[in-house]
Design a protein around this motif. Structure first.
Motif, mmCIF file in Angstrom:
data_model
loop_
_atom_site.group_PDB
_atom_site.id
_atom_site.type_symbol
_atom_site.label_atom_id
_atom_site.label_comp_id
_atom_site.label_asym_id
_atom_site.label_seq_id
_atom_site.Cartn_x
_atom_site.Cartn_y
_atom_site.Cartn_z
ATOM 1 N N UNK A 117 50.985 15.056 64.379
ATOM 2 C CA UNK A 117 50.599 14.152 62.906
ATOM 3 C C UNK A 117 50.070 15.075 61.911
ATOM 4 N N UNK A 118 50.103 16.659 62.284
ATOM 5 C CA UNK A 118 49.558 17.416 60.981
ATOM 6 C C UNK A 118 48.322 16.943 60.182
ATOM 7 N N UNK A 119 47.320 16.619 61.256
ATOM 8 C CA UNK A 119 45.832 16.132 60.708
ATOM 9 C C UNK A 119 45.796 14.790 59.839
ATOM 10 N N UNK A 120 47.222 14.017 59.758
ATOM 11 C CA UNK A 120 47.111 12.834 59.159
ATOM 12 C C UNK A 120 46.254 11.806 59.363
ATOM 13 N N UNK A 121 45.787 11.921 60.900
ATOM 14 C CA UNK A 121 45.018 10.839 61.301
ATOM 15 C C UNK A 121 43.411 11.150 60.693
ATOM 16 N N UNK A 122 42.989 12.308 60.850
ATOM 17 C CA UNK A 122 41.693 12.485 60.210
ATOM 18 C C UNK A 122 41.667 12.370 58.623
ATOM 19 N N UNK A 123 42.770 12.577 58.047
ATOM 20 C CA UNK A 123 42.923 12.397 56.585
ATOM 21 C C UNK A 123 42.741 11.099 56.377
ATOM 22 N N UNK A 124 43.381 10.154 57.163
ATOM 23 C CA UNK A 124 43.069 8.683 57.174
ATOM 24 C C UNK A 124 41.829 8.256 57.354
ATOM 25 N N UNK A 125 41.360 8.900 58.347
ATOM 26 C CA UNK A 125 39.892 8.249 58.530
ATOM 27 C C UNK A 125 38.984 8.654 57.249
ATOM 28 N N UNK A 126 39.151 9.869 56.681
ATOM 29 C CA UNK A 126 38.531 10.188 55.334
ATOM 30 C C UNK A 126 38.717 9.086 54.305
ATOM 31 N N UNK A 127 39.942 8.657 54.422
ATOM 32 C CA UNK A 127 40.133 7.920 53.153
ATOM 33 C C UNK A 127 39.689 6.279 53.592
ATOM 34 N N UNK A 128 39.507 6.133 54.912
ATOM 35 C CA UNK A 128 39.058 4.777 55.222
ATOM 36 C C UNK A 128 37.441 4.668 54.834
ATOM 37 N N UNK A 129 36.720 6.040 55.212
ATOM 38 C CA UNK A 129 35.353 6.130 55.159
ATOM 39 C C UNK A 129 35.174 5.962 53.507
ATOM 40 N N UNK A 130 35.688 6.652 52.702
ATOM 41 C CA UNK A 130 35.785 6.738 51.409
ATOM 42 C C UNK A 130 35.894 5.262 50.814
ATOM 43 N N UNK A 131 36.629 4.374 51.139
ATOM 44 C CA UNK A 131 36.710 2.768 50.975
ATOM 45 C C UNK A 131 35.771 2.151 50.914
ATOM 46 N N UNK A 132 35.164 2.353 52.341
ATOM 47 C CA UNK A 132 33.780 1.630 52.950
ATOM 48 C C UNK A 132 32.678 1.983 52.195
ATOM 49 N N UNK A 133 32.835 3.176 51.801
ATOM 50 C CA UNK A 133 31.408 3.772 50.923
ATOM 51 C C UNK A 133 31.726 2.883 49.271
ATOM 52 N N UNK A 134 32.898 2.784 49.017
ATOM 53 C CA UNK A 134 32.972 2.084 47.701
ATOM 54 C C UNK A 134 32.602 0.550 47.691
ATOM 55 N N UNK A 135 32.765 0.037 49.007
ATOM 56 C CA UNK A 135 32.611 -1.404 49.331
ATOM 57 C C UNK A 135 31.135 -1.341 49.641
ATOM 58 N N UNK A 136 30.196 -0.604 49.715
ATOM 59 C CA UNK A 136 28.862 -0.592 50.038
ATOM 60 C C UNK A 136 28.549 -0.407 51.684
ATOM 61 N N UNK A 137 29.425 -0.145 52.394
ATOM 62 C CA UNK A 137 29.099 -0.115 53.714
ATOM 63 C C UNK A 137 28.794 1.279 54.097
ATOM 64 N N UNK A 138 27.627 1.897 53.660
ATOM 65 C CA UNK A 138 27.150 3.182 53.757
ATOM 66 C C UNK A 138 27.003 3.826 55.282
ATOM 67 N N UNK A 139 26.480 3.087 55.929
ATOM 68 C CA UNK A 139 26.355 3.365 57.407
ATOM 69 C C UNK A 139 27.507 3.676 58.052
ATOM 70 N N UNK A 140 28.681 2.605 58.029
ATOM 71 C CA UNK A 140 29.931 2.901 58.680
ATOM 72 C C UNK A 140 30.754 3.984 57.849
ATOM 73 N N UNK A 141 30.613 4.276 56.914
ATOM 74 C CA UNK A 141 31.309 5.435 56.074
ATOM 75 C C UNK A 141 30.638 6.758 56.643
ATOM 76 N N UNK A 142 29.265 7.017 56.765
ATOM 77 C CA UNK A 142 28.598 7.985 57.194
ATOM 78 C C UNK A 142 29.135 8.253 58.505
ATOM 79 N N UNK A 143 29.066 7.332 59.367
ATOM 80 C CA UNK A 143 29.534 7.409 60.769
ATOM 81 C C UNK A 143 31.023 8.073 60.973
ATOM 82 N N UNK A 144 31.716 7.507 59.996
ATOM 83 C CA UNK A 144 33.319 8.027 60.069
ATOM 84 C C UNK A 144 33.285 9.534 59.585
ATOM 85 N N UNK A 145 32.701 9.762 58.647
ATOM 86 C CA UNK A 145 32.400 11.018 58.146
ATOM 87 C C UNK A 145 31.913 12.235 59.203
ATOM 88 N N UNK A 146 31.170 11.748 59.922
ATOM 89 C CA UNK A 146 30.368 12.440 60.964
ATOM 90 C C UNK A 146 31.192 12.741 62.145
#
Length: 672
Positions: A223-252
Motif C-alpha cells: 500500500x506504499x504507506x497509503x494506510x497510515x496517510x489515510x489515518x492521518x487524514x481521518x485524525x485531521x478531520x476528526x480534530x476539525x470536528x472537535x473530536x480531539x481525544x479520538x484524533x490524538x489516539x489515531x495520531x499516536x
C-alpha cells in the motif's frame, strides 16, 4: 520513355533496400538502449543514435518509436528535453493519426507543465488527454488524466470542478481489473474527494471518503504507506470536528508505525506536530510533553530541510504558546510561520500567521498585519476566481480549436484537388516562364556590368582624392623644409662665414652656439622624417603611435606630459583619414605650445562621449585672448582638418591662464 521508367523502378528498389538496412540498424540500436547489462550512459548513447538515424530516413513511424524510446532517459535528467521530445511526439502522432501516442504525449506534457507550475498549459494538455482517451474508451488512462486534472483544479481551489472530475475518474475504473496500481489510483481519488470535502467544510463527507480510501489501502498487496496517510487524514478531520481525544489516539497510533521515521521522516515530523497540537487541544496535557513533541518535529524538519512541514509546525506552536499565555514565544513562532509561508508560498498558513500576529500585537504593527491580511485575502480570492474563469475559457477555446481543425482538414481535401489543377497549369506555362527567366537573366547581366562600371569610376575618383592628399602633404613637407630647415641652415652658414677667420675664446663660443642651432635643425629634420614614416595601416595600435608622438615631442620640447585615453574606442573602425587628422592636430598643438606658450605641463586626453571622440589638450602656458588674437595658419589648419569630418574645435584661453583645445569628432558615421 521505357528507359526512364526502368530507371525509376531501379532507383526506387535501391532506395527501399537502403532504407530497410537503415531501419534494421535503428531497431538494433533501440535493443541496445534497453539492454540492462549496458551502463545507463551507454544505453542513452544508443537511444540518441537511434533517434538521429531515424531522422535521416525521414520515416515518421520510426521517428515516433525512437522519440518514445528516448523519453525515459530525459524524464529525471533533462526536463526541457523531455518537454521538447513530447512536442515532437505530439506532431508525429497527429501526422500518423496515432491517437494513443497523442493521448500519452498530451498527458506527459500536462504533467511536465504541472510540475513547473505553468497551470494554464498543464490544464490545456490534461484536458486534451482526457478527450483523446475518452474517445478511445481507454478507461484506465482516462482515469489517470481526470485524476491529474482534478488535482490541478484542487490546487487552484476550483473545488467543484475538481470534485466533478474526480468522480468521473472513479467511475471510469468501474469495469477495470483491480490490480495493485488500479487500487492505488482509487485510493488517490478517494483521498482527493476527502480533501475537497474538507476544504468545503463538509467534514462528515470528508470522513466518509478518507475511510473509503483506508479500506482501499487495506485491500492492496503493497500500500506504499497509503494506510497510515489515510489515518492521518481521518485524525485531521476528526480534530476539525472537535473530536480531539479520538484524533490524538489515531495520531499516536500512526506514530508507532514500524520504520516510519526512517522511510518517511517528513511525514513522521508532520505526525509529531499534529500529535503535539492535538494533545494541547484535548485540554489534558503537560506543557513539557507538548513542547518536547514540537521540538522533536522541528529537529527532524531542520535536518532534512523540510520547510513546508516546519511552516505548519511554527503556526501550531504559535497557537499553543498563545493558548498558554506565553505571548512572547507566540509572536516569535507566528513570525517564523509568516516568513516561511511567504517564502514557500503557503498561502493558507501565510494568512493564518498574519491573523495571529494582528491579535498578538495591539499596536500599529498589529494593525498593519490586519491590513495585510485583508489585502492578501482579497487578492487570493480574486486570483482563485480568475483561475476558475481561465480554466473554463481554456476548455471553450480548445473545443473551438478542435472544430476549426476539423474544418481545416476538410478544406485540405479541397486544396489537394485545387493543387493538382494548379500543377497541370504550371506544367503548361513552364516554357513561357523559363523564357522570361532567361530574359531577366540577360537584363541582370547588363545591370551588373553597369554597376561594375560605376564602381570602377568611383575607384578612380577615390584615387584622385588620394593623389590630391599626397600632393598637399608634399607641399606641406616642402614648406617645412624650405621655411624651417633650409632657412635655419642658411642663417647658420652666413654666421659661420662671418667668424670663419676669427680666433679666440669669443669666436669659439660663437661657433658653439651655431653648432647648437645645427643640432636643433637636426632634430627638426628627424621630426619631419618621423612624421612621414607614420603608418596608420600597419599592425601598430593607433594609441601606440600617438603615445610615441607625444613622448618624442615632449622630450624634444622639454615639457612634462600626461596622456590619458579610453579603451572603449575601436580604432580599427575609425577611417585612416580621421586618425591622420587627429594625429596632426596633436602634433600642431604641441608645436604651438612649444613656440608660443612657454608651458611646463601639457595634458592630453582622448575619450568617447555620446558617440563622439573627444580630444582635449590643456597646457599651463601664457595663454592668449581668443577674442582679440589673430589666428595663425596653424590654428586655421586645425580647424580645416576638423571640418573635413564634420567635427567641432574650440579654444578656451586667457592671457596668463593657459589654453584648452577641445575637439569633438563623430565616432562611426564617417566614410573613408
Amino acid at each position: 520513355m521505357i528507359l526512364l521508367l526502368l530507371f525509376f523502378v531501379t532507383y526506387s528498389s535501391a532506395q527501399t533496400t537502403a532504407n530497410k538496412t537503415l531501419s534494421d540498424s535503428v531497431f538494433e540500436l533501440i535493443r541496445n538502449s534497453k539492454n540492462k547489462n549496458i551502463s545507463e550512459e551507454g544505453r542513452f548513447t544508443f537511444a540518441k543514435k537511434a533517434n538521429s538515424l531515424a531522422k535521416k530516413i525521414s520515416d515518421d513511424s520510426l521517428s515516433l518509436i525512437t522519440n518514445r524510446n528516448i523519453l525515459s532517459f530525459y524524464f529525471d535528467n533533462d526536463p526541457n528535453a523531455y518537454i521538447q521530445t513530447n512536442h515532437r511526439i505530439l506532431k508525429l502522432s497527429k501526422s500518423l493519426n496515432d491517437s494513443l501516442s497523442l493521448g500519452n504525449a498530451n498527458y506527459a506534457l500536462g504533467y511536465s507543465y504541472h510540475v513547473q507550475q505553468l497551470n494554464d498549459s498543464a490544464y490545456y494538455y490534461y484536458s486534451t488527454a482526457v478527450k483523446v482517451f475518452d474517445g478511445l474508451n481507454d478507461n484506465e488512462q482516462l482515469s489517470y488524466s481526470l485524476g491529474s486534472l482534478s488535482a490541478l483544479q484542487f490546487e487552484s481551489k476550483d473545488y467543484y470542478g475538481a470534485e466533478e472530475n474526480t468522480v468521473r475518474a472513479i467511475k471510469a475504473l468501474d469495469n477495470v481489473e483491480e490490480t495493485n496500481d488500479i487500487l492505488d489510483q482509487k485510493w488517490i481519488l478517494n483521498t482527493n474527494l476527502g480533501s475537497i470535502a474538507g476544504s468545503l467544510k463538509n467534514y462528515d463527507k470528508s470522513l466518509e471518503y478518507h475511510e473509503e480510501a483506508l479500506v482501499t489501502a487495506n485491500r492492496m498487496d503493497e500500500d506504499f504507506n497509503n494506510g497510515i496517510y489515510s489515518l492521518n487524514n481521518i485524525a485531521f478531520v476528526k480534530r476539525e470536528q472537535g473530536y480531539f481525544e479520538e484524533a490524538k489516539n489515531i495520531f499516536a497510533d500512526v506514530l508507532q508505525s514500524k520504520d516510519l521515521q526512517q522511510e518517511d521522516p517528513s511525514f513522521y515530523a508532520l505526525i509529531l506536530e499534529n500529535l503535539a497540537y492535538t494533545t494541547y487541544l484535548t485540554g489534558s496535557y503537560t506543557e513539557e510533553n507538548v513542547i518536547a513533541l514540537f521540538e522533536q518535529s522541528n529537529k527532524i524538519t531542520d535536518s532534512i530541510n523540510d520547510r513546508i512541514t516546519r511552516t505548519g509546525a511554527a503556526v501550531s506552536m504559535s497557537k499553543f504558546y498563545k493558548g498558554i499565555g506565553d505571548t512572547k514565544k507566540a509572536k516569535i513562532y507566528a513570525k517564523v510561520a509568516y516568513d516561511l509561508a511567504k517564502e514557500t508560498e503557503s498561502n493558507e498558513i501565510y494568512l493564518e500567521s498574519m491573523k495571529i500576529l494582528s491579535k498578538l500585537d495591539k499596536g500599529e504593527e498589529g494593525k498593519n498585519y490586519l491590513y495585510e491580511y485583508i489585502r492578501v485575502s482579497d487578492s487570493l480570492l480574486q486570483v482563485e476566481r480568475n483561475v476558475r474563469n481561465k480554466f473554463a475559457r481554456i476548455e471553450l477555446e480548445t473545443d473551438q480549436l478542435e472544430a476549426e481543425n476539423e474544418q481545416i482538414s476538410q478544406e485540405n481535401v479541397y486544396l489537394i484537388f485545387i493543387s493538382l489543377g494548379l500543377f497541370v497549369t504550371a506544367v503548361l506555362t513552364y516554357l513561357f516562364i523559363s523564357q522570361r527567366a532567361k530574359n531577366r537573366k540577360l537584363k541582370l547581366i547588363q545591370v551588373q556590368q553597369k554597376a561594375n562600371e560605376d564602381i570602377y569610376n568611383l575607384m578612380l575618383g577615390q584615387q584622385d582624392k588620394v593623389d590630391e592628399a599626397r600632393a598637399k602633404e608634399k607641399i606641406r613637407v616642402s614648406k617645412e623644409l624650405h621655411d624651417g630647415v633650409l632657412g635655419g641652415l642658411f642663417g647658420v652658414r652666413l654666421s659661420l662665414d662671418s667668424i670663419n677667420f676669427n680666433e679666440g675664446k669669443e669666436a669659439m663660443m660663437t661657433r658653439a652656439k651655431y653648432i647648437s642651432q645645427l643640432q636643433t635643425i637636426e632634430q627638426d629634420i628627424r621630426k619631419i622624417s618621423h612624421d612621414l614614416s607614420v603608418d596608420f595601416e600597419s599592425g601598430s595600435s593607433f594609441m601606440d603611435i600617438v603615445s610615441e608622438l607625444i613622448d618624442t615631442q615632449a622630450q624634444a620640447y622639454n615639457i612634462e606630459k600626461e596622456f590619458i585615453y579610453t579603451d572603449t574606442i575601436s580604432w580599427e573602425l575609425v577611417p585612416n583619414k580621421t586618425k591622420i587628422n587627429i594625429y596632426r592636430i596633436i602634433q600642431e598643438c604641441m608645436q604651438n605650445i612649444y613656440k608660443h606658450a612657454n608651458a611646463n605641463i601639457i595634458k592630453i586626453s582622448i575619450s568617447l562621449e555620446k558617440e563622439l571622440i573627444c580630444l582635449d589638450i590643456i597646457d599651463d602656458g601664457e595663454g592668449f585672448d581668443t577674442t582679440k588674437s589673430k589666428k595663425g595658419i596653424g590654428l586655421k589648419n586645425m580647424k580645416s582638418r576638423v571640418e573635413d569630418f564634420s567635427g567641432e574645435i574650440n579654444w578656451s584661453s586667457q592671457s596668463g591662464n593657459g589654453t584648452t583645445v577641445n575637439v569633438k569628432i563623430p565616432y562611426l558615421n564617417q566614410s573613408e
